[in-house]
Motif scaffolding. Structure first.
Motif, PDB file in Angstrom:
ATOM      1  N   LEU A 112       0.833  -1.199   0.000  1.00 28.83           N
ATOM      2  CA  LEU A 112       0.000   0.000   0.000  1.00 28.83           C
ATOM      3  C   LEU A 112       0.872   1.255   0.000  1.00 28.83           C
ATOM      4  O   LEU A 112       1.836   1.354   0.751  1.00 28.83           O
ATOM      5  N   LYS A 115      -4.287   5.846   0.165  1.00 23.25           N
ATOM      6  CA  LYS A 115      -5.680   5.706  -0.247  1.00 23.25           C
ATOM      7  C   LYS A 115      -6.291   7.102  -0.389  1.00 23.25           C
ATOM      8  O   LYS A 115      -6.109   7.950   0.478  1.00 23.25           O
ATOM      9  N   GLU A 236      -8.077  -2.125   2.779  1.00 24.99           N
ATOM     10  CA  GLU A 236      -6.641  -1.826   2.810  1.00 24.99           C
ATOM     11  C   GLU A 236      -5.825  -2.936   3.470  1.00 24.99           C
ATOM     12  O   GLU A 236      -4.640  -3.096   3.182  1.00 24.99           O
ATOM     13  N   VAL A 260      -7.158   3.103  -4.192  1.00 21.86           N
ATOM     14  CA  VAL A 260      -6.078   2.527  -3.385  1.00 21.86           C
ATOM     15  C   VAL A 260      -4.866   2.332  -4.295  1.00 21.86           C
ATOM     16  O   VAL A 260      -4.925   1.560  -5.262  1.00 21.86           O
TER      17      VAL A 260
END
Length: 654
Positions: A112, A115, A236, A260
């Motif tokens: 990640l 976002k 997430e 995302v």
């Protein structure tokens, strides 16, 4: 003369060999490689962490580039900008740090980055989504940098070739009638009508040279490639970058959107790629590279031999003329017509001599600047790896070359019999640079109104003005001082008090047809290179064949000179002695052909849309045309000036 073809062939082979060598000169001694080690095994000379830098986003369908931040992508909390040189600022490059950080040899999968959430009830979010969709529709492209090397997206093109693009799109669009545009063709899942697809995931592959047996510590990065993908992740904590559906953005922003952004990174060892040649895979994949080699060699050899033939014809014809005019029986020679008959008017000062001398001074400045810049580029000092160096070098050289501009302008103006030396110096220092700066300033206003990253900051404009008025103008005055102190150029024959009447001219010896014909041959030897240069400017392709462009520069120099001399000779034989302006305009008319080609390129090759982009294209094109006009015109004038002085100095005049 029978050895001339062999000499020309040897010259061509030598230059082409040096051109091929120059075109691959990339890294300089001070561009030192950086070594990388695994985390925990690093040292002061070996880093374990490296980061990805982002540059401006641009499009082949728009002349307006934008900063990375304009599209509301993931940003670093404490944003840093590397110091940019003058060339980078003028070209609109805006490099900044990003949240993409990597540990060497530590592979990541679907990590990640951030976002982003957008609510249709929020006015700011509506503007951001609309701007993002406009960017996807116009195929705006990211430009990422790792270790001063572009991160490329390699994909298959026609004939099984692979093209490595130093940018990748932010997304793509499927039209209302179901036609996938641009990058949407890479995935059959991108098939929903009137829908945008955001590339919010990248698979990055970093290739490195381990350094085994090379004598340096750690590894060195030799390539960075990626593949853009689109995944719709909602959780997430449970990211899926393999089987998730595509991240769709409907044309109607009705519901809440969550973007995302993720990435995966993979490392590949390849000790066959040397660090100094790590750009080669990008350059070799560029379209038309092989065609460029053959076409340039073919056209340059033809132009060289044609130039040799023209030179030989001129020498033989002139030799006969001079022998005939210098014969003992002068009465028979006097009855004949020809260029000797205008010896009393050939050096009569031209009309508008002030303007011509100003153009010659500026043209000399541009000629020297171009020669030095191309020579340094050929040696590798201004390679694509050294960002902004080409533009910086050109601007600095132009500023420092005010002295020869002032000297040439003053010397020629004095030769023309001019006495308004103050006006001459001021016009030399301000006229042509003022026109270019005014055009540039108007273009900059358009960019500023549109919020483009290519808009030059106010501080940089002040700095450019300071260089112009603080360095270039005083140097021009200095050159003019020495130019006016020197004696005017002495001509080999005296000028009569009463001007000679010019006979009725045929169609081909009239001024306009000769000027129009004069630019054809010089343009013929540059139009192939011109295509690649325009591609590098407007289609954002890397230009690296500096050896070839330096060769084309030399051929252009020869061709402009010989074409102007040849037409000047024909006009003198027709007893038309108005050669001053005609010699400048004959080779300078090549710039008109350049403009016509630029118009053709705009309509046939580019997909630029919008009034602002069209105005910017033609605004910048006019700057190029003016510079090229002064450059080629000056070459033709001084070639003709030398020729006329030479032939009238060897003929006997009573």
């Amino acid at each position: 003369m029978k050895h001339c073809p062999q000499s020309l062939l040897l010259f061509v082979c030598t230059i082409l060999l040096s051109a091929a060598t120059c075109s691959h000169s990339f890294y300089l001694p001070w561009l030192a490689p950086v070594s990388f080690c695994e985390e925990g095994k690093g040292s002061p000379n070996c880093k374990s962490v490296f980061e990805l830098f982002v540059n401006r986003l641009d499009s082949v369908e728009s002349v307006l580039p934008y900063e990375y931040d304009a599209f509301d992508f993931c940003q670093e909390a404490s944003e840093r900008r590397p110091s940019e040189n003058l060339g980078q600022v003028l070209f609109g490059e805006r490099i900044e740090s990003s949240p993409y950080k990597f540990n060497f040899m530590k592979e990541e999968k679907c990590k990640l980055v951030c976002k982003k959430t957008y609510d249709p009830s929020n006015a700011d979010d509506k503007v951001k989504i609309a701007f993002l969709k406009k960017g996807m529709e116009l195929n705006y492209q990211h430009h990422w940098i790792i270790d001063n090397m572009p991160v490329t997206w390699c994909y298959d093109v026609e004939d099984g070739q692979k093209y490595c693009n130093p940018g990748f799109p932010i997304g793509c669009y499927v039209t209302r009638d179901g036609r996938p545009q641009d990058a949407c063709v890479i995935n059959s899942e991108f098939n929903k009508n009137n829908t945008f697809y955001l590339f919010n995931h990248v698979d990055i592959t970093i290739t490195y040279h381990s350094g085994e047996g090379e004598g340096w510590e750690g590894a060195r990065l030799v390539a960075a490639k990626l593949e853009p993908k689109s995944y719709k992740n909602t959780d997430e904590k449970n990211l899926n970058c393999e089987s998730s559906p595509a991240m769709e953005v409907s044309s109607d922003f009705n519901g809440k959107l969550d973007f995302v952004y993720t990435y995966s990174v993979h490392y590949v060892k390849d000790n066959h790629i040397k660090w100094a040649s790590r750009w080669d895979y990008i350059l070799e994949s560029m379209p038309h590279t092989n065609i460029q080699w053959f076409s340039i060699m073919n056209s340059l050899v033809i132009v060289l031999f044609l130039s040799g033939m023209v030179a030989m014809i001129m020498l033989r014809t002139l030799h006969k003329d001079i022998a005939r005019y210098n014969q003992v029986d002068q009465e028979e020679a006097q009855e004949e017509s020809g260029w000797k008959q205008v010896h009393g008017d050939i050096f009569r000062p031209p009309r508008k001599g002030m303007l011509l001398s100003v153009f010659l001074g500026q043209g000399t400045q541009i000629f020297i600047m171009t020669f030095i810049t191309l020579f340094l580029a050929c040696l590798g000092f201004l390679s694509p790896a050294n960002r902004g160096a080409l533009m910086t070098c050109s601007v600095v050289l132009w500023v420092l070359l005010g002295t020869p501009a002032g000297y040439v302008s003053a010397r020629m103006y004095k030769t023309f019999g001019g006495e308004k030396w103050k006006t001459n110096v001021l016009l030399t220092a301000l006229l042509c640079p003022g026109v270019v700066f005014s055009d540039f300033f108007i273009m900059n206003l358009i960019l500023w109104v549109k919020g483009s990253s290519a808009a030059i900051p106010f501080g940089t404009l002040v700095a450019v003005l300071a260089m112009w008025f603080g360095i270039s103008v005083p140097l021009t005055f200095l050159g003019a001082y020495f130019g006016f102190k020197k004696r005017s150029i002495e001509h080999p024959v005296r000028t009569n008090q009463i001007p000679r009447q010019i006979p009725e001219q045929s169609f081909f010896t009239k001024p306009l047809p000769g000027i129009v014909m004069g630019g054809i041959l010089p343009f013929g030897c540059i139009f192939i290179q011109l295509f690649f240069i325009l591609n590098s400017i407007w289609s954002h392709q890397i230009y690296y064949m500096f050896g070839f462009i330096f060769l084309v520069f030399l051929i252009l120099l020869i061709t402009c000179s010989e074409a102007t001399i040849l037409l000047c000779y024909f006009h003198l034989c027709a007893e038309d002695y108005h050669w001053w302006w005609r010699s400048f305009l004959t080779s300078g008319f090549t710039a008109v052909y350049l403009f016509v080609y630029a118009v053709h390129y705009f309509f046939s090759k580019l997909q630029i849309t919008g009034a602002a982009s069209t105005i910017l294209y033609f605004g910048y094109t006019m700057i190029m045309v003016l510079i090229f006009f002064l450059f080629t015109g000056t070459i033709g004038f001084f070639a003709c000036f030398w020729f006329v002085n030479k032939i009238y100095s060897v003929v006997k005049v009573d």
